[in-house]
Design an enzyme around this catalytic site. Structure first.
Site, short mmCIF file in Angstrom:
data_model
loop_
_atom_site.label_atom_id
_atom_site.label_comp_id
_atom_site.label_asym_id
_atom_site.label_seq_id
_atom_site.Cartn_x
_atom_site.Cartn_y
_atom_site.Cartn_z
N HIS A 2 7.38 5.07 5.11
CA HIS A 2 7.79 3.68 5.21
C HIS A 2 8.17 3.34 6.65
O HIS A 2 7.92 2.24 7.13
CB HIS A 2 8.95 3.43 4.25
CG HIS A 2 9.14 1.98 3.95
ND1 HIS A 2 10.35 1.36 3.97
CD2 HIS A 2 8.24 1.03 3.66
CE1 HIS A 2 10.19 0.08 3.71
NE2 HIS A 2 8.92 -0.15 3.52
N ARG A 11 5.75 -4.38 -3.34
CA ARG A 11 6.28 -3.14 -3.92
C ARG A 11 7.72 -3.41 -4.38
O ARG A 11 8.65 -3.38 -3.56
CB ARG A 11 6.28 -2.03 -2.88
CG ARG A 11 4.91 -1.51 -2.47
CD ARG A 11 5.08 -0.50 -1.34
NE ARG A 11 3.94 0.35 -1.14
CZ ARG A 11 3.07 0.23 -0.14
NH1 ARG A 11 3.22 -0.74 0.75
NH2 ARG A 11 2.07 1.09 0.00
N ARG A 61 3.92 -5.77 -8.08
CA ARG A 61 3.73 -4.47 -8.72
C ARG A 61 5.02 -4.05 -9.41
O ARG A 61 6.10 -4.14 -8.81
CB ARG A 61 3.32 -3.41 -7.69
CG ARG A 61 3.01 -2.08 -8.34
CD ARG A 61 2.46 -1.09 -7.36
NE ARG A 61 3.50 -0.55 -6.52
CZ ARG A 61 3.27 0.36 -5.56
NH1 ARG A 61 2.04 0.78 -5.33
NH2 ARG A 61 4.25 0.83 -4.84
N GLU A 69 -5.07 4.89 -8.76
CA GLU A 69 -4.56 5.84 -7.77
C GLU A 69 -4.42 7.24 -8.36
O GLU A 69 -4.06 8.18 -7.67
CB GLU A 69 -3.23 5.36 -7.18
CG GLU A 69 -2.19 4.95 -8.20
CD GLU A 69 -0.94 4.33 -7.56
OE1 GLU A 69 -0.76 4.45 -6.35
OE2 GLU A 69 -0.15 3.74 -8.31
N ASN A 125 -3.56 5.71 -0.94
CA ASN A 125 -2.55 6.68 -0.47
C ASN A 125 -2.36 7.77 -1.51
O ASN A 125 -2.33 8.97 -1.19
CB ASN A 125 -1.20 5.99 -0.24
CG ASN A 125 -1.30 4.84 0.73
OD1 ASN A 125 -2.27 4.73 1.47
ND2 ASN A 125 -0.31 3.96 0.73
N ASP A 126 -2.21 7.36 -2.77
CA ASP A 126 -2.03 8.35 -3.83
C ASP A 126 -3.36 8.91 -4.31
O ASP A 126 -3.44 10.10 -4.62
CB ASP A 126 -1.26 7.74 -5.01
CG ASP A 126 0.24 7.76 -4.75
OD1 ASP A 126 0.74 8.79 -4.29
OD2 ASP A 126 0.89 6.73 -4.97
N ARG A 167 0.62 13.68 0.52
CA ARG A 167 0.46 12.63 1.52
C ARG A 167 1.52 12.67 2.61
O ARG A 167 1.36 12.08 3.67
CB ARG A 167 0.45 11.24 0.85
CG ARG A 167 1.74 10.88 0.16
CD ARG A 167 1.60 9.66 -0.73
NE ARG A 167 2.06 8.43 -0.11
CZ ARG A 167 2.15 7.26 -0.73
NH1 ARG A 167 1.78 7.16 -2.00
NH2 ARG A 167 2.58 6.19 -0.13
N CYS A 200 -5.46 -1.44 -1.68
CA CYS A 200 -4.17 -1.82 -1.09
C CYS A 200 -3.47 -0.65 -0.44
O CYS A 200 -2.36 -0.78 0.05
CB CYS A 200 -3.27 -2.49 -2.13
SG CYS A 200 -2.76 -1.37 -3.45
C1 PEP Z 1 -1.11 3.72 -2.78
O1 PEP Z 1 -0.82 4.73 -3.41
O2 PEP Z 1 -2.14 3.62 -2.06
C2 PEP Z 1 -0.23 2.55 -2.81
C3 PEP Z 1 -0.57 1.39 -2.28
O3 PEP Z 1 0.99 2.71 -3.38
P1 PEP Z 1 2.25 3.40 -2.67
O4 PEP Z 1 1.86 3.68 -1.23
O5 PEP Z 1 3.36 2.44 -2.79
O6 PEP Z 1 2.42 4.63 -3.48
MG MG Z 2 0.76 4.69 -4.88
#
Ligand code: PEP
Ligand code: MG
Length: 578
Positions: free
Chosen positions: A188, A295, A331, A431, A454-455, A465, A502
């Site tokens: 973050h 989020r 979300r 994801e 990301n996930d 990650r 996203c």
């Molecule tokens: C992701 O996993 O790509 C996502 C957008 O969610 P977060 O990064 O909040 O887990």
């Molecule tokens: Mg995610």
């Protein structure tokens, strides 16, 4: 002597400045005794006074949603700073044992940590992070040189890690860049640094051993290279980069009002990932289609108490009003795993939290909590178009359960006389690899889809990650990722479901040709990178990329994918030189 200290570029920009090294809090302080007890007590209390002032000043500078998000941390920290248990303990250690203030801080931290670690309540256990941050601030203040008291303008902070709250403060003090030995480009803090345009290098593992206070550094937040005692060539490169970044920003700013249209005239939809009112304002100003990802966990993570229906409703409603008629995708709660457990909501002692109760699993397990959130979201739909996005979906049953609860909430709210939207589109985050592979089995229960790369990348490749040790293994440029993306995007297309990415993959201009070739037409990213993505899109010929998709999908490794990307870049028109 010139020394390169490599790391990972987390936020672009070039900086030249003197290092301010912040050693990892007090934990490394060895036993130290002092002679003059009163002087040491004065030193400690002066430092506490400085920290109190800093926090008050920072609190006053926050406005908008940041005041809520970051402010709650600061309020809690201010309370801890006044905690008699903490303060008296420190005084006693200095007075009775003649320990230095540094060592007393360390002992006191260890004592409190031992008490907290033994607690049953996960929420209380997680408070140790706050104690660490407060003690870290006092420790930093103890070592601040007089000349620095007013701030650290022109310096480059070198630390083990950095919290989002600190980034804000550092930028307002004029810090040029931040280098951390740990951290990840997906954290973050990294996302926030990019939106603040503050150069950040993470994972520079040798930073704390090779860089000393006062060393001259050149930092490239793009490539991740830090150079200690730069030579003439480094300085020339820094000047060139600075000019280049300034030119880029100027060019980018010209795109504020331009469409996100490919060379062959196809409009691509750019959504914003927004978390604060500032993000919403920027998204609006840049012409984002709407909010593609809000989020909600940040409402929960930054708060000492769980937000009730009214508090959530107000936050969602303000977001919706702020977007003045453009769609907002909210979300549902996604705490757990890497989202630090400040809420106490996640289950204690999970052996593997990334594979544990997070996202929609937690919501379905804690139905009253989920119902409260759904009520707040649905009520916000009375103020403008809202879509509901469900995180971490892995099977059809979860979508069935969410839809059933949502239907009940909608019926209740109508009966209670609330003004709500006629319909609220429901989407699933893709994801979890299983959801991507079995999408045809539940796509009928979705109105739209959003791919969380990301996930998805971490679960598909079994690469954490946030683990910098795994370095380049974490990448969307893996044939398995591309093939899965292709199949999900193609299926959504056949079934007429809008689909976006996203995750951070959508925020990186480098990946734009790849995603366009795979058929993606909607991207969602933090507003801080929206113009860069728009520029990359405007440089692409969609039909040419689509024609080259089979070659991309045949690539066997990253090198072949990168060659494909290089060939795609070679087809683009050169940037006008100005
Ligand atoms: C992701 O996993 O790509 C996502 C957008 O969610 P977060 O990064 O909040 O887990
Ligand atoms: Mg995610």
């Amino acid at each position: 002597m010139r020394l390169p200290v490599p790391g990972h570029g987390a936020s672009r920009g070039s900086a030249l400045g003197r290092a301010r090294v912040r050693l990892p809090h007090v934990l490394e302080v060895g036993e130290q005794r002092i002679e003059d007890v009163d002087a040491e007590l004065d030193r400690l209390h002066a430092a506490i006074h400085v920290v109190r002032g800093e926090m008050r000043a920072l609190r006053q500078r926050l406005h908008g949603a940041l005041a809520q998000d970051v402010g709650e941390f600061l309020d809690l920290h201010a309370l801890l700073l006044d905690d008699p248990e903490l303060l008296q303990g420190l005084d006693t250690l200095i007075r009775n044992e003649r320990y230095s203030a540094d060592y007393a801080l360390r002992l006191q931290r260890d004592r409190i940590a031992a008490i907290f670690t033994g607690m049953d309540d996960a929420y209380l256990r997680s408070r140790i992070d706050d104690i660490d941050q407060v003690i870290g601030r006092i420790h930093a203040a103890l070592h601040r040189r007089d000349a620095d008291a007013g701030g650290v303008a022109g310096e480059i902070l070198v630390a083990d890690n950095i919290a989002p709250t600190e980034l804000l403060q550092l930028q307002s003090q004029g810090v040029m860049a931040v280098v951390t030995s740990g951290g990840s480009t997906l954290s973050h803090s990294a996302i926030l640094a990019r939106s603040l345009h503050l150069p950040l290098v993470v994972g520079a593992s040798q930073a704390l051993t090779k860089i000393n206070d006062g060393d001259v550094l050149v930092v490239d937040g793009g490539s991740g290279l830090v150079v200690r005692e730069p030579d003439a060539a480094d300085l020339r490169a820094h000047r060139a980069r600075t000019r280049e970044y300034a030119r880029e920003r100027k060019q980018l700013n010209r795109l504020r009002r331009e469409p996100s249209r490919t060379l062959d005239g196809v409009d691509i939809k750019l959504w914003a990932n927004a978390e604060s009112r500032e993000d919403v304002a920027e998204a609006h100003a840049l012409g984002a289609a709407g909010v593609g990802l809000y989020r909600t966990e940040f409402l929960f993570l930054n708060s000492a108490v769980l937000p009730d229906e009214e508090a959530q409703f107000r936050a969602y409603r303000d977001l919706v009003i702020g977007m003045t008629g453009r769609t907002v995708t909210i979300r549902t709660l996604d705490v757990g795993a890497d989202k630090a457990d400040r809420t106490g909501l996640t289950l204690a002692g999970e052996p593997n939290p990334a594979l544990g109760v997070r996202g929609v699993r937690l919501s379905l397990l804690r139905e009253p909590l989920f119902e409260t959130q759904l009520r707040a979201i649905v009520r916000a739909s009375g103020y403008g178009p809202v879509r509901l996005l469900v995180p971490m979906v892995c099977c059809r049953e979860e979508m069935v359960a969410v839809r059933a609860l949502l239907a009940r909430v909608v019926a209740d709210l109508r009966r209670e006389g609330h003004e709500i939207a006629e319909s609220i589109p429901v989407g699933a985050m893709i994801e979890v690899p299983a959801a991507a592979l079995a999408l045809s089995g539940f796509i009928d229960l979705t109105d739209f889809l959003s791919i969380g790369t990301n996930d998805l990348v971490q679960y598909l490749l079994a690469v954490d990650r946030n683990n910098e040790q795994l370095g380049e293994l974490y990448t969307p440029l893996h044939p398995a990722v591309l093939q899965l993306l292709r199949s999900v995007i193609a299926l959504a297309g056949r079934r007429g479901k809008p689909i976006a990415v996203c995750g951070e993959m959508a925020a990186d201009p480098l990946f734009v040709p790849v995603l366009l070739a795979l058929g993606l037409q909607e991207f969602s990213m933090h507003p801080g990178t929206l113009l860069e993505v728009r520029r990359a899109i405007r440089d692409c010929d969609l039909a040419a990329l689509r024609a080259r998709a089979p070659a991309l999908l045949r690539a066997r490794d990253r090198a072949e994918i990168q060659r494909w990307l290089a060939a795609a870049a070679a087809q683009r028109p050169a940037l006008p030189a100005q």
